[in-house]
Design a protein around this motif. Structure first.
Motif, PDB file in Angstrom:
ATOM      1  N   SER A 288       0.844  -1.097  -0.071  1.00 44.57           N
ATOM      2  CA  SER A 288       0.117   0.096  -0.039  1.00 44.57           C
ATOM      3  C   SER A 288       0.837   1.226   0.032  1.00 44.57           C
ATOM      4  CB  SER A 288      -0.920  -0.097   1.270  1.00 44.57           C
ATOM      5  OG  SER A 288      -1.900   1.070   1.189  1.00 44.57           O
ATOM      6  N   HIS A 289       0.634   2.093  -0.808  1.00 50.54           N
ATOM      7  CA  HIS A 289       1.445   3.376  -0.970  1.00 50.54           C
ATOM      8  C   HIS A 289       0.608   4.432  -1.541  1.00 50.54           C
ATOM      9  CE1 HIS A 289       1.651   3.084  -5.416  1.00 50.54           C
ATOM     10  NE2 HIS A 289       1.543   1.759  -5.018  1.00 50.54           N
TER      11      HIS A 289
ATOM     12  N   GLN B 180      -3.597  18.116  -0.503  1.00 50.53           N
ATOM     13  CA  GLN B 180      -2.951  17.096  -0.572  1.00 50.53           C
ATOM     14  C   GLN B 180      -3.437  15.835  -1.339  1.00 50.53           C
ATOM     15  OE1 GLN B 180       0.506  17.934  -0.416  1.00 50.53           O
ATOM     16  NE2 GLN B 180       1.247  17.022   1.532  1.00 50.53           N
ATOM     17  N   MET B 181      -4.389  15.466  -0.790  1.00 49.15           N
ATOM     18  CA  MET B 181      -5.275  14.518  -1.374  1.00 49.15           C
ATOM     19  C   MET B 181      -5.711  14.454  -2.633  1.00 49.15           C
ATOM     20  SD  MET B 181      -7.707  13.333   2.083  1.00 49.15           S
ATOM     21  CE  MET B 181      -8.341  12.189   1.559  1.00 49.15           C
ATOM     22  N   ALA B 182      -5.760  15.808  -3.047  1.00 45.00           N
ATOM     23  CA  ALA B 182      -6.499  16.033  -4.365  1.00 45.00           C
ATOM     24  C   ALA B 182      -5.506  15.419  -5.414  1.00 45.00           C
ATOM     25  CB  ALA B 182      -6.716  17.720  -4.665  1.00 45.00           C
ATOM     26  N   TYR B 183      -4.042  15.345  -5.301  1.00 42.62           N
ATOM     27  CA  TYR B 183      -3.362  14.755  -6.245  1.00 42.62           C
ATOM     28  C   TYR B 183      -2.547  13.430  -5.585  1.00 42.62           C
ATOM     29  CZ  TYR B 183       0.189  18.058  -4.065  1.00 42.62           C
ATOM     30  OH  TYR B 183       0.808  19.091  -3.088  1.00 42.62           O
ATOM     31  N   GLY B 184      -3.053  12.992  -4.712  1.00 40.45           N
ATOM     32  CA  GLY B 184      -2.685  11.634  -4.444  1.00 40.45           C
ATOM     33  C   GLY B 184      -1.698  11.309  -3.399  1.00 40.45           C
ATOM     34  N   TYR B 185      -1.402  12.499  -2.336  1.00 38.79           N
ATOM     35  CA  TYR B 185      -1.174  12.262  -1.376  1.00 38.79           C
ATOM     36  C   TYR B 185      -1.691  11.990   0.039  1.00 38.79           C
ATOM     37  CZ  TYR B 185       3.272  13.174  -4.122  1.00 38.79           C
ATOM     38  OH  TYR B 185       4.151  13.236  -4.918  1.00 38.79           O
ATOM     39  N   GLU B 186      -1.411  11.467   1.065  1.00 37.17           N
ATOM     40  CA  GLU B 186      -2.044  11.613   2.476  1.00 37.17           C
ATOM     41  C   GLU B 186      -3.109  10.362   2.317  1.00 37.17           C
ATOM     42  OE1 GLU B 186      -3.361  14.772   4.718  1.00 37.17           O
ATOM     43  OE2 GLU B 186      -1.701  16.015   4.251  1.00 37.17           O
ATOM     44  N   VAL B 187      -3.039   9.795   1.088  1.00 37.66           N
ATOM     45  CA  VAL B 187      -3.863   8.520   1.087  1.00 37.66           C
ATOM     46  C   VAL B 187      -2.848   7.427   0.539  1.00 37.66           C
ATOM     47  CG1 VAL B 187      -6.026   9.717   0.482  1.00 37.66           C
ATOM     48  CG2 VAL B 187      -4.195   9.079  -1.430  1.00 37.66           C
ATOM     49  N   ALA B 188      -3.464   6.266   0.657  1.00 37.26           N
ATOM     50  CA  ALA B 188      -2.697   4.925   0.236  1.00 37.26           C
ATOM     51  C   ALA B 188      -3.590   4.015  -0.193  1.00 37.26           C
ATOM     52  CB  ALA B 188      -1.735   4.382   1.263  1.00 37.26           C
ATOM     53  N   LEU B 189      -3.240   3.264  -1.262  1.00 39.82           N
ATOM     54  CA  LEU B 189      -4.053   2.038  -1.890  1.00 39.82           C
ATOM     55  C   LEU B 189      -2.775   1.122  -2.495  1.00 39.82           C
ATOM     56  CD1 LEU B 189      -6.603   4.043  -4.105  1.00 39.82           C
ATOM     57  CD2 LEU B 189      -6.975   2.822  -2.028  1.00 39.82           C
TER      58      LEU B 189
END
Length: 668
Positions: free
Chosen positions: A300-301, A421-430
């Motif tokens: 997960s990253h 940050q989440m808008a371009y894929g940070y602070e989330v992980a899949l």
């Protein structure tokens, strides 16, 4: 004198009393052993001379979707000699003929075996090693050798069987195929398909009684098992070995070129969720690559810009924006609090539509869009993502699925920067497979299907269990939203258009999204800063048949690191080769003829399977799976080339099986 006689008599009485008490104690102990502890001592004596051993059953075969072997169990035999049970007359009569046969089969001289057997006879050796790791045909041959054909009691023959697991594809998909191991404490280690479906593959153990002989060795008693083992069922996976081979080599080539740390490729059938290929390659200390870990399922990253698709779908569903709305990219830099969001293009893109911002992957546009759209109600944003199942594991049968990270307002780590940050894929992980499942849903007009790795469980001609398509969510978004983002995903790869324009091909159509995420970006040492390069999408655009994701970790920055350059070419190579191998027209099902043909094929297979063969059967025209099953159960080693039905067999039918070690089948 009288006093002396009296003393002697007293001593005799004392001695007699002691003897009586001793005898009484012996009698009590004997009674105790016989009556009270008899069962325990008898059991102990038996355990020390004979013991029940477990016979591990043959594990079922693991097949690809077309019947090609991914993993199979092969029996190996060890031959030993009990010199004590053989009479001197038989030993003298058969020593030379037996040694000659052993020499012819195993290669050592006849005198070598004569010396070995004589030494065993002189030393009364009950467990002398003759040969180990024999295949079935050699085992059958040895049983018929002079002296050995007299059996375990008169001929001294001891046979030990073990089962080993072999992977005909070698290192390709090794981690995905996996393994199942159990330690001395009964603890299982389960990896890949072998581990996930072990309950079907492993079978039921048998029992064999053995007698303890010299030096702690155990000899089987009799020729038959107390309980016969029951072999495991066969499992037919969804893996397509052609697509697997394409994905493996395309990924390997790119990893070597960019000197990357590791990478993964997954190819999934859009409508059904069947995983057709899953390749995971990691670099060793000497720069080579092998299937080290199952990154596709377990890692997960932060997904980077591929997560912009999820954000765009959420914003469209919540009516926060439309694809035609215009947004200012702020000359490529947008400051929020003390943080600066930057675009990869110096100077930015000016004022552009949301649709165009997606195609060129503008970080500033998406950060502004999500922050301004949801800052008054950030929980609405996260709820929308959760409604699209982005916070849930897929619930795969393979162990070790990575856990998604999707913070909620108020959670630890949530801040005023989180929306941007989440808008371009940070602070989330899949995980890669979780990301692909979402992209596959968009290709599928919003229907999210669960990735599937198994088609059915079989026992010969009988289907024990069939696995059907499983829907996670019938509609993660409206069809209107799905159609809008499908068009944008196509434009990303369009000629002279989006970030993936270099992948454009006039010969076949693709749709997808590039992603480049920084890795270890919080490290103070900038030399440790790495990148994750991603491309996720589907093909062909008009009627998507396959979805695919390619993720490459830590490519050499001096060579390149953008997703379009690093991962994109792997996606294109897979799509191009799979597309070239796919039929261009739909096959029309002819129920009557096809059913008759299937029935005819099955009857041919079933008739062959029921025969007791001493000669090689004719398997031409059979499916690869059926032919392999028949031949391997005859103890033959089978090598296959191609896919489909048997076109040619290297050993003519009618040849004595005892003369055959290996048979090659050509399929087409």
């Amino acid at each position: 004198m009288a006093v002396t006689d009296k003393n002697i008599l007293s001593r005799l009485y004392i001695v007699a009393a002691c003897l009586f008490l001793f005898a009484l104690a012996v009698m009590v102990k004997l009674v105790s052993i016989q009556v009270v502890d008899g069962d325990r001592y008898r059991s102990l004596a038996t355990d020390r001379t004979s013991k029940m051993f477990t016979i591990v059953p043959n594990r079922g075969n693991l097949y690809s979707d077309d019947g090609s072997l991914l993993a199979t169990s092969v029996s190996r035999y060890t031959v030993r000699f009990d010199a004590v049970t053989v009479s001197d007359e038989n030993f003298k009569e058969f020593l030379v003929p037996l040694s000659n046969k052993l020499s012819k089969l195993f290669g050592n001289s006849s005198s070598h075996y004569q010396q070995l057997l004589r030494k065993a006879k002189e030393n009364q050796h009950r467990y002398a090693l003759i040969a180990r790791n024999l295949d079935y045909s050699d085992y059958i041959a040895v049983k018929e050798f002079p002296l050995f054909r007299l059996g375990p009691y008169k001929g001294g023959l001891i046979i030990e069987q073990k089962t080993v697991r072999e992977h005909p594809l070698g290192k390709i998909a090794e981690r995905s195929v996996g393994y199942e191991r159990v330690d001395e404490n009964g603890y299982y280690t389960r990896v890949g398909l072998e581990g996930a479906f072990g309950e079907y593959l492993r079978g039921t153990e048998g029992k064999r009684l053995k007698q303890k002989i010299a030096k702690g060795q155990w000899k089987p008693i009799g020729q038959d098992n107390i309980v016969e083992p029951k072999d495991g069922y066969d499992v037919v996976s969804t893996i397509d070995i052609n697509i697997q081979d394409i994905a493996h080599h395309a990924l390997l080539k790119q990893l070597e070129h960019y000197k990357a740390e590791h990478g993964t490729v997954i190819v999934m059938e859009t409508k059904t969720g069947e995983v057709k290929a899953i390749s995971n390659l990691g670099r060793t200390t000497d720069g080579k690559y092998y299937e080290r870990l199952n990154y596709a399922i377990g890692e997960s990253h932060e997904p980077g810009s591929t997560f912009k698709l999820m954000n765009l779908v959420a914003a469209l569903e919540d009516k926060v924006i439309d694809t035609s709305d215009v947004i200012d990219t702020e000359k490529g830099i947008w400051k929020i609090y003390r943080h600066r969001v930057r675009d990869s293009k110096h100077g930015g893109y000016g004022k552009i539509s949301i649709g165009k911002a997606f195609e060129v992957s503008s970080n500033t546009a998406f950060a502004k869009m999500i922050h301004h759209g949801y800052k008054e109600a950030p929980e609405k944003y996260v709820n929308r993502l959760m409604a699209m199942n982005l916070h849930k594991e897929l619930g795969l049968p393979i162990k070790g699925e990575g856990i998604p990270v999707l913070r909620y307002p108020g959670d630890k780590g949530w801040s005023g920067l989180s929306l941007a940050q989440m808008a371009y894929g940070y602070e989330v992980a899949l995980t890669p497979l979780q990301t692909l499942t979402f992209y596959n849903a968009i290709a599928n007009d919003g229907e999210m299907v669960k990735p599937r790795l198994i088609k059915e469980v079989r026992e010969w001609d009988r289907t024990i269990l069939k696995f059907e398509k499983e829907v996670i969510d019938e509609a993660i978004c409206s069809k209107e939203t799905a159609y809008k983002v499908q068009e944008l995903l196509k434009n990303v790869v369009a000629k002279d258009h989006g970030t993936g324009h270099k992948l454009y091909s006039p010969n076949f159509s693709m749709a997808g999204k590039t992603g480049t995420a920084q890795k270890n970006y919080e490290a103070k040492d900038k030399d440790k800063l790495g990148y994750i390069s991603t491309f996720a999408g589907y093909f062909p655009v008009e009627d998507p048949k396959y979805s695919c994701i390619v993720i490459i970790h830590e490519p050499d920055k001096s060579v390149g690191y953008y997703g379009a350059d690093v991962s994109g070419p792997v996606f294109k190579s897979v799509a191009q080769k799979v597309y070239a191998n796919s039929p261009l027209i739909d096959e029309v099902e002819m129920p009557g003829n096809i059913n008759e043909r299937l029935e005819e094929n099955f009857q041919k297979y079933y008739a062959e399977a029921q025969k007791t063969h001493s000669k090689v059967p004719n398997v031409k025209g059979m499916s690869g799976m059926d032919a392999i099953s028949i031949l391997e159960n005859l103890g033959l080693q089978v090598e296959i080339h191609g896919n489909g039905k048997v076109r040619k067999q290297s050993i003519s039918h009618g040849t004595d099986i005892e003369k055959v070690d290996k048979i090659v089948l050509e399929l087409s």
